[in-house]
Design a protein around this motif. Structure first.
Motif, PDB file in Angstrom:
ATOM      1  N   TYR A 262       0.836  -1.203   0.000  1.00 22.63           N
ATOM      2  CA  TYR A 262       0.000   0.000   0.000  1.00 22.63           C
ATOM      3  C   TYR A 262       0.872   1.255   0.000  1.00 22.63           C
ATOM      4  CZ  TYR A 262      -2.830   3.801   1.834  1.00 22.63           C
ATOM      5  OH  TYR A 262      -3.421   5.024   2.017  1.00 22.63           O
ATOM      6  N   GLN A 263       1.854   1.305   0.920  1.00 23.33           N
ATOM      7  CA  GLN A 263       2.711   2.496   1.010  1.00 23.33           C
ATOM      8  C   GLN A 263       3.497   2.705  -0.278  1.00 23.33           C
ATOM      9  OE1 GLN A 263       4.707   1.160   4.590  1.00 23.33           O
ATOM     10  NE2 GLN A 263       4.005   2.949   5.704  1.00 23.33           N
ATOM     11  N   TYR A 264       3.961   1.606  -0.869  1.00 17.58           N
ATOM     12  CA  TYR A 264       4.759   1.722  -2.100  1.00 17.58           C
ATOM     13  C   TYR A 264       3.909   2.298  -3.235  1.00 17.58           C
ATOM     14  CZ  TYR A 264       8.012   0.471  -5.842  1.00 17.58           C
ATOM     15  OH  TYR A 264       8.855   0.523  -6.912  1.00 17.58           O
ATOM     16  N   LEU A 265       2.673   1.791  -3.373  1.00 13.50           N
ATOM     17  CA  LEU A 265       1.778   2.306  -4.419  1.00 13.50           C
ATOM     18  C   LEU A 265       1.458   3.782  -4.185  1.00 13.50           C
ATOM     19  CD1 LEU A 265      -0.730  -0.646  -4.947  1.00 13.50           C
ATOM     20  CD2 LEU A 265       1.105   0.075  -6.477  1.00 13.50           C
ATOM     21  N   LEU A 266       1.322   4.154  -2.928  1.00 13.38           N
ATOM     22  CA  LEU A 266       1.043   5.548  -2.589  1.00 13.38           C
ATOM     23  C   LEU A 266       2.198   6.442  -3.032  1.00 13.38           C
ATOM     24  CD1 LEU A 266      -1.450   6.623  -1.147  1.00 13.38           C
ATOM     25  CD2 LEU A 266      -0.147   6.685   0.962  1.00 13.38           C
ATOM     26  N   HIS A 267       3.432   6.003  -2.736  1.00 14.96           N
ATOM     27  CA  HIS A 267       4.617   6.783  -3.109  1.00 14.96           C
ATOM     28  C   HIS A 267       4.770   6.858  -4.630  1.00 14.96           C
ATOM     29  CE1 HIS A 267       5.893   7.476   0.913  1.00 14.96           C
ATOM     30  NE2 HIS A 267       6.109   6.217   1.200  1.00 14.96           N
ATOM     31  N   LEU A 268       4.503   5.749  -5.315  1.00 14.49           N
ATOM     32  CA  LEU A 268       4.613   5.769  -6.783  1.00 14.49           C
ATOM     33  C   LEU A 268       3.589   6.730  -7.384  1.00 14.49           C
ATOM     34  CD1 LEU A 268       5.214   2.035  -7.805  1.00 14.49           C
ATOM     35  CD2 LEU A 268       6.891   3.845  -7.468  1.00 14.49           C
ATOM     36  N   ASN A 269       2.373   6.708  -6.853  1.00 14.28           N
ATOM     37  CA  ASN A 269       1.344   7.634  -7.334  1.00 14.28           C
ATOM     38  C   ASN A 269       1.799   9.081  -7.144  1.00 14.28           C
ATOM     39  OD1 ASN A 269      -1.439   6.634  -8.322  1.00 14.28           O
ATOM     40  ND2 ASN A 269      -0.947   5.176  -6.705  1.00 14.28           N
ATOM     41  N   ASN A 270       2.359   9.347  -5.981  1.00  8.45           N
ATOM     42  CA  ASN A 270       2.839  10.702  -5.689  1.00  8.45           C
ATOM     43  C   ASN A 270       3.908  11.138  -6.671  1.00  8.45           C
ATOM     44  OD1 ASN A 270       1.966  12.541  -3.732  1.00  8.45           O
ATOM     45  ND2 ASN A 270       2.430  11.065  -2.128  1.00  8.45           N
ATOM     46  N   LEU A 271       4.856  10.235  -6.929  1.00 11.70           N
ATOM     47  CA  LEU A 271       5.965  10.559  -7.834  1.00 11.70           C
ATOM     48  C   LEU A 271       5.500  10.669  -9.283  1.00 11.70           C
ATOM     49  CD1 LEU A 271       8.580   8.231  -6.158  1.00 11.70           C
ATOM     50  CD2 LEU A 271       8.753  10.713  -6.270  1.00 11.70           C
ATOM     51  N   ALA A 272       4.354  10.072  -9.591  1.00 14.84           N
ATOM     52  CA  ALA A 272       3.834  10.090 -10.967  1.00 14.84           C
ATOM     53  C   ALA A 272       2.778  11.190 -11.153  1.00 14.84           C
ATOM     54  CB  ALA A 272       3.243   8.733 -11.316  1.00 14.84           C
ATOM     55  N   ASP A 273       2.828  12.225 -10.283  1.00 14.14           N
ATOM     56  CA  ASP A 273       1.929  13.390 -10.418  1.00 14.14           C
ATOM     57  C   ASP A 273       0.493  13.123 -10.014  1.00 14.14           C
ATOM     58  OD1 ASP A 273       3.577  15.440 -11.062  1.00 14.14           O
ATOM     59  OD2 ASP A 273       3.348  15.287 -13.210  1.00 14.14           O
ATOM     60  N   ARG A 274       0.226  12.018  -9.333  1.00 15.97           N
ATOM     61  CA  ARG A 274      -1.158  11.756  -8.914  1.00 15.97           C
ATOM     62  C   ARG A 274      -1.389  12.447  -7.569  1.00 15.97           C
ATOM     63  NH1 ARG A 274      -2.965   9.918 -13.653  1.00 15.97           N
ATOM     64  NH2 ARG A 274      -4.822   8.994 -12.705  1.00 15.97           N
ATOM     65  N   SER A 275      -2.512  13.118  -7.449  1.00 12.04           N
ATOM     66  CA  SER A 275      -2.793  13.877  -6.233  1.00 12.04           C
ATOM     67  C   SER A 275      -4.272  13.813  -5.891  1.00 12.04           C
ATOM     68  CB  SER A 275      -2.388  15.342  -6.438  1.00 12.04           C
ATOM     69  OG  SER A 275      -2.965  16.156  -5.442  1.00 12.04           O
ATOM     70  N   CYS A 276      -4.577  13.763  -4.610  1.00 10.87           N
ATOM     71  CA  CYS A 276      -5.975  13.765  -4.157  1.00 10.87           C
ATOM     72  C   CYS A 276      -6.651  15.107  -4.436  1.00 10.87           C
ATOM     73  CB  CYS A 276      -6.036  13.491  -2.664  1.00 10.87           C
ATOM     74  SG  CYS A 276      -5.697  11.786  -2.314  1.00 10.87           S
ATOM     75  N   ASN A 277      -5.844  16.136  -4.719  1.00 10.71           N
ATOM     76  CA  ASN A 277      -6.409  17.454  -5.011  1.00 10.71           C
ATOM     77  C   ASN A 277      -6.742  17.643  -6.489  1.00 10.71           C
ATOM     78  OD1 ASN A 277      -6.487  18.851  -2.464  1.00 10.71           O
ATOM     79  ND2 ASN A 277      -4.265  18.641  -2.451  1.00 10.71           N
ATOM     80  N   ASP A 278      -6.382  16.671  -7.312  1.00 11.54           N
ATOM     81  CA  ASP A 278      -6.606  16.794  -8.763  1.00 11.54           C
ATOM     82  C   ASP A 278      -7.346  15.531  -9.235  1.00 11.54           C
ATOM     83  OD1 ASP A 278      -6.521  17.032 -11.485  1.00 11.54           O
ATOM     84  OD2 ASP A 278      -4.368  17.430 -11.625  1.00 11.54           O
ATOM     85  N   LEU A 279      -8.656  15.646  -9.421  1.00 10.95           N
ATOM     86  CA  LEU A 279      -9.456  14.457  -9.747  1.00 10.95           C
ATOM     87  C   LEU A 279      -9.129  13.891 -11.120  1.00 10.95           C
ATOM     88  CD1 LEU A 279     -12.997  15.207  -8.262  1.00 10.95           C
ATOM     89  CD2 LEU A 279     -11.018  14.163  -7.191  1.00 10.95           C
ATOM     90  N   SER A 280      -8.518  14.710 -12.006  1.00 13.30           N
ATOM     91  CA  SER A 280      -8.134  14.161 -13.315  1.00 13.30           C
ATOM     92  C   SER A 280      -6.836  13.367 -13.211  1.00 13.30           C
ATOM     93  CB  SER A 280      -7.984  15.285 -14.344  1.00 13.30           C
ATOM     94  OG  SER A 280      -6.862  16.079 -14.041  1.00 13.30           O
ATOM     95  N   GLN A 281      -6.164  13.484 -12.051  1.00 13.88           N
ATOM     96  CA  GLN A 281      -4.936  12.703 -11.817  1.00 13.88           C
ATOM     97  C   GLN A 281      -4.970  12.141 -10.396  1.00 13.88           C
ATOM     98  OE1 GLN A 281      -1.201  14.226 -13.926  1.00 13.88           O
ATOM     99  NE2 GLN A 281      -2.118  16.101 -13.210  1.00 13.88           N
ATOM    100  N   TYR A 282      -6.095  11.526 -10.042  1.00 16.98           N
ATOM    101  CA  TYR A 282      -6.273  10.976  -8.691  1.00 16.98           C
ATOM    102  C   TYR A 282      -5.425   9.711  -8.557  1.00 16.98           C
ATOM    103  CZ  TYR A 282      -9.038  10.434  -4.389  1.00 16.98           C
ATOM    104  OH  TYR A 282      -9.451  10.367  -3.082  1.00 16.98           O
TER     105      TYR A 282
END
Length: 898
Positions: free
Chosen positions: A294-314
């Protein structure tokens, strides 16, 4: 009650004024409703103080007239009191949140006049002028022209204001930077001023909403990421936590220079406090089990520009479980799980065949799937019960049709498998602890389904006793052995090498070209209308994450569970006796304990026995004799017991570069700069053999299973099979050259993995090569260091290779994939080292011994050692005893004391 979500997408809230909404003016039942009149870029919103009254939203494009009536005007509703009156005549209004109930907006059509009276009459002229300006913008035919005019109005307002310095936490704060920016939250951007001081980051919204200033203490900042927002490199997200999904602030700037300057200021500040993590450093932690899936996927999402503040890149998470019908969830059966090597669209072969037929007939640019696996609509499909106002904002004040809602897990999974256009993955909330998104606790009216059933809570699979239990089981599935063994396959599809190009085609993983980073260059589109239309399409359709890896992602190291014997009979049947097993476990425990306490290494003896730098150390099994080689051309034998030098041998007048003792403790082998390898008999005290195998200095030798491996400055590594002489009188070895591993430049160091199947070599130009010994072929070759590779060694489990170079860097390579997964920079070159996969003990250029926490990326202990560079380091099998040799011609004996 008012929220920025009541605005349209891409709309701004400029200002508000206390006012009365006057109903039935001049009639007996005239009423004044107190509230706040909000001026927005595309609408006028009136929020009554009484929650029983609905909020009124008047779209500017639907207005017929907006005016402040003149005193002499006939039928002027404000003649009795001309202060602050505004008349708005429109064709359509929206009413919502009556009695504070969240629901679909009520539309009132037909020509209607709304009368508002401002508390401060002096502001009337400015307000009406602003409304006329915004009304003209909303009446422009083309969206691009509308956006340009509204942007000009906004920038003019921002230019007339600046950050209020009275908001600083302390009068002693020093201002470093101030600029204009927008604070981003899901579906909303709020313009204002950003300010950075030596202690804080501030954001002051232009409209003072939701509070006058947002303040973040720089000391609390843990992570900071540059973001791509609306396809432009203008975003910046700041986190004050290490592992949280949501950030503390997300800012969007008007130019990338401001963004980069702010990033530099904050990054420079926090550099002294924390280490910036890369995808590779998280990968190493994940592989070694230090962070969860879970933590690893979270970090990868973060590094790949995914953000909870941007629904087009959630953030995007995988469907893991494929069984939504059983009464018990069996995580030991592979069929319980979804095939992580395939995208959702390729899980159903029949549907895939239809899609491929269409794909083959399609003109370029081709794509297999007409919708994406992550988009704002899909995110809110899952979250509608906790984020209803976001859904209403996205869908123009309406909820989706009841039958298209997130009604049931089994239904949704089935639709993802069979639906013609449904290829969505999951969101992180399915693997967290808050189950509120599965429950209609707000009692929302989400409509009735075809069978007449009201949409309430999400229907869970039979194996879940309730929402919390469902999430618990999803978490267990995500962290299960099956997923740990296969998660890298899904990462390849979403963040890795199967995301684009021929590999994506082969994996049936091709989406619309506009969804990929770089799929369109907005700056090259001159027509503002075309640009707005394209941007809207991309943001609503969804975006593919930034590509993080371009070669196959390494697997996770999953320890196989040892099945412990349960009965005495099973012990008897075991091919390994219990004593052997417990001894093996004991050794492992001893080694782990030793590495955990490596900082307690203490020097207890040191001797100067050579005339030049020491180049090699070998110790007999008993530990009683220590052999050393030196640039002074001698091999010396030192007795630990008598603490005396017992032998000194010279084979030629050239430096010796390394030494080792053969099993049985009867022979020492030395490599020399004179291109030869010498065999010295300990028992007979003389040179026994000489191997003239190279055309330049031999730099390093290894011995495994009757095979000698020699590295040389002649750009080769040679593998020799050594057959001892047949009779005691003929001790000479026969050498058979089995393989020659060719390099472009001088080879400085080599190491073999535990199975003797893979060899790593490091050259004088900084290249690391990983070889398959059996076939003498290169598996991977990486330019790792600038300058000489001083030392290289496999981890005990052979999964990783660590190298140290003249450039003061440590590099970690994943052996299976050849991916460089971590890099550490020291203050000075580290000349030699030992490591256990997590901790490094290194000898530095200055003579210190350093203990490194590889996963944390930092030095945990510095131990004073030699007066010059540490040039050689030996460690016993239990990792409790160390011998070092230095440029200061000394050998030092070290022991763990704990």
């Amino acid at each position: 009650r008012f929220s920025l979500l009541h605005l349209n997408l891409e709309e701004y809230y400029f200002e508000h004024h206390r006012a009365n909404h006057i109903i039935n003016k001049g009639c007996r039942d005239e009423r004044k409703i107190r509230g706040s009149l909000k001026i927005c870029s595309k609408s006028i919103i009136f929020e009554p103080d009484e929650i029983i009254q609905p909020i009124i939203k008047i779209p500017l494009r639907d207005c017929i007239s907006i005016k402040a009536p003149e005193d002499n005007e006939t039928n002027n509703p404000f003649t009795w009191d001309t202060s602050g009156g505004i008349s708005v005549v429109c064709n359509q209004v929206f009413l919502f949140k009556e009695r504070n109930i969240i629901g679909s907006y009520k539309t009132v059509r037909g020509k209607t006049e709304y009368l508002f009276q401002l508390d401060v009459a002096g502001k009337l002229g400015d307000v009406v002028q602003t409304l006329h300006q915004l009304y003209r913008a909303s009446c422009l035919d083309k969206l691009g022209d509308q956006a340009a005019m509204i942007t000009a109005i906004l920038q003019s307002r921002l230019a007339r204001t600046s950050f209020d310095k009275n908001r600083f936490q302390s009068i002693s704060e020093t201002l470093h930077m101030e600029c204009k920016a927008e604070m981003v939250t899901p579906l909303v951007t709020n313009p204002g001023h950003v300010c950075v001081t030596d202690a804080n980051l501030y954001f002051q919204p232009l409209n003072g909403y939701p509070k006058p200033v947002v303040q973040i203490t720089l000391q609390n900042v843990r992570r900071i990421y540059k973001r791509r927002h609306g396809l432009m490199p203008l975003g910046l997200e700041v986190f004050c936590t290490e592992n949280d999904l949501c950030s503390d602030i997300y800012l969007k700037f008007y130019n990338y220079q401001d963004r980069d300057e702010l990033y530099f200021l904050i990054a420079t500040y926090i550099e002294n406090h924390i280490t910036e993590h890369t995808a590779e450093s998280y990968m190493l932690q994940w592989q070694r089990g230090h962070i969860s899936n879970y933590q690893y996927l979270l970090h990868l999402n973060n590094l790949a520009d995914r953000s909870c503040n941007d629904l087009s890149q959630y953030p995007v998470f995988p469907w893991i479980i494929a069984d939504y019908s059983s009464s018990v969830l069996d995580l030991t059966k592979p069929e319980t799980f979804r095939d992580l090597s395939k995208p959702i669209g390729a899980l159903n072969k029949e549907r895939l065949d239809r899609l491929l037929t269409r794909y083959q007939e399609m003109p370029d640019p081709k794509f297999m799937y007409g919708s994406h696996y992550s988009s704002p609509g899909y995110v809110l499909f899952y979250l509608v019960r906790v984020a209803p106002e976001h859904m209403l904002c996205l869908q123009n004040g309406k909820f989706d049709h009841a039958d298209r809602m997130f009604n049931s897990l089994a239904e949704t999974w089935k639709n993802c498998l069979d639906g013609a256009t449904d290829f969505k993955e999951l969101i992180p909330e399915f693997y967290e602890n808050d189950s509120s998104f599965l429950v209609n606790s707000l009692k929302l009216d989400l409509g009735k389904r075809q069978g007449g059933k009201t949409v309430e809570d999400v229907e869970l699979p039979p194996w879940a006793s309730g929402p919390d239990d469902f999430l618990q089981k999803c978490q267990e599935a995500l962290e299960s052995q099956y997923v740990s063994e296969h998660l890298h396959e899904w990462i390849d599809l979403i963040f890795g090498y199967k995301q684009k190009g021929s590999e994506a085609v082969a994996a049936h993983n091709v989406f619309h070209p506009l969804t990929y980073e770089g799929g369109v260059d907005l700056n090259s589109i001159m027509d503002p209308n075309e640009k707005v239309a394209l941007l809207t399409q991309i943001l609503e359709f969804g975006q593919t994450p930034k590509q993080l890896f371009t070669i196959p992602h390494p697997r996770r190291i999953v320890p196989k569970l040892r099945s412990w014997p349960r009965t005495s009979s099973s012990v008897a049947e075991s091919p390994v006796s219990p004593n052997e097993e417990s001894f093996e476990d004991l050794t492992e425990e001893t080694i782990t304990l030793a590495w955990n306490n490596m900082a307690k290494l203490k020097s207890h003896e040191q001797y100067k026995i050579h005339k030049e730098a020491i180049t090699g150390i070998a110790v007999t099994c008993s530990g009683s004799s220590v052999f050393t080689t030196s640039q002074d051309s001698t091999l010396k034998m030192f007795s630990r017991e008598s603490k005396t030098l017992q032998r000194s041998v010279s084979f030629s007048n050239m430096a010796l570069s390394s030494c080792l003792i053969l099993p049985g403790d009867t022979t020492v082998i030395c490599s020399s700069w004179d291109n030869h390898i010498y065999f010295y008999s300990i028992a007979f005290g003389r040179q026994q053999d000489i191997l003239m195998g190279h055309d330049d200095a031999v730099s390093k030798i290894c011995w495994r299973d009757q095979r000698l491996y020699s590295a040389s400055w002649d750009s080769t590594v040679k593998v020799w099979h050594c057959v001892p002489g047949e009779t005691p009188s003929n001790k000479k070895h026969h050498f058979e050259l089995l393989a020659e591993l060719e390099h472009d430049v001088s080879v400085n160091t080599i190491d073999l993995n535990a199975a003797n199947a893979i060899l790593a070599s490091g050259t004088k130009e900084g290249t690391i090569s990983i070889w398959d010994v059996a076939t003498a072929t290169v598996l991977h070759q990486l330019p790792c260091h600038s300058g000489t590779v001083y030392d290289a060694a496999f981890s005990p489990d052979s999964r990783h290779l660590l190298s140290a170079g003249e450039d003061s860097c440590f590099k970690v390579i994943d052996v299976q994939t050849g991916m460089l997964i971590s890099s550490l920079t020291a203050d000075e070159p580290q000349r030699c080292f030992k490591w256990d996969g997590n901790t490094i003990l290194s000898g530095s250029q200055s003579g210190e011994l350093l203990i490194w926490d590889l996963l944390g990326g930092k030095v945990t202990e510095r131990i004073k050692g030699h007066a010059g560079a540490v040039t050689s380091l030996w460690m016993n099998e239990q990792c409790t005893s160390v011998v070092t040799g230095g440029q200061d011609r000394q050998i030092m004996f070290w022991k763990l004391q704990y």
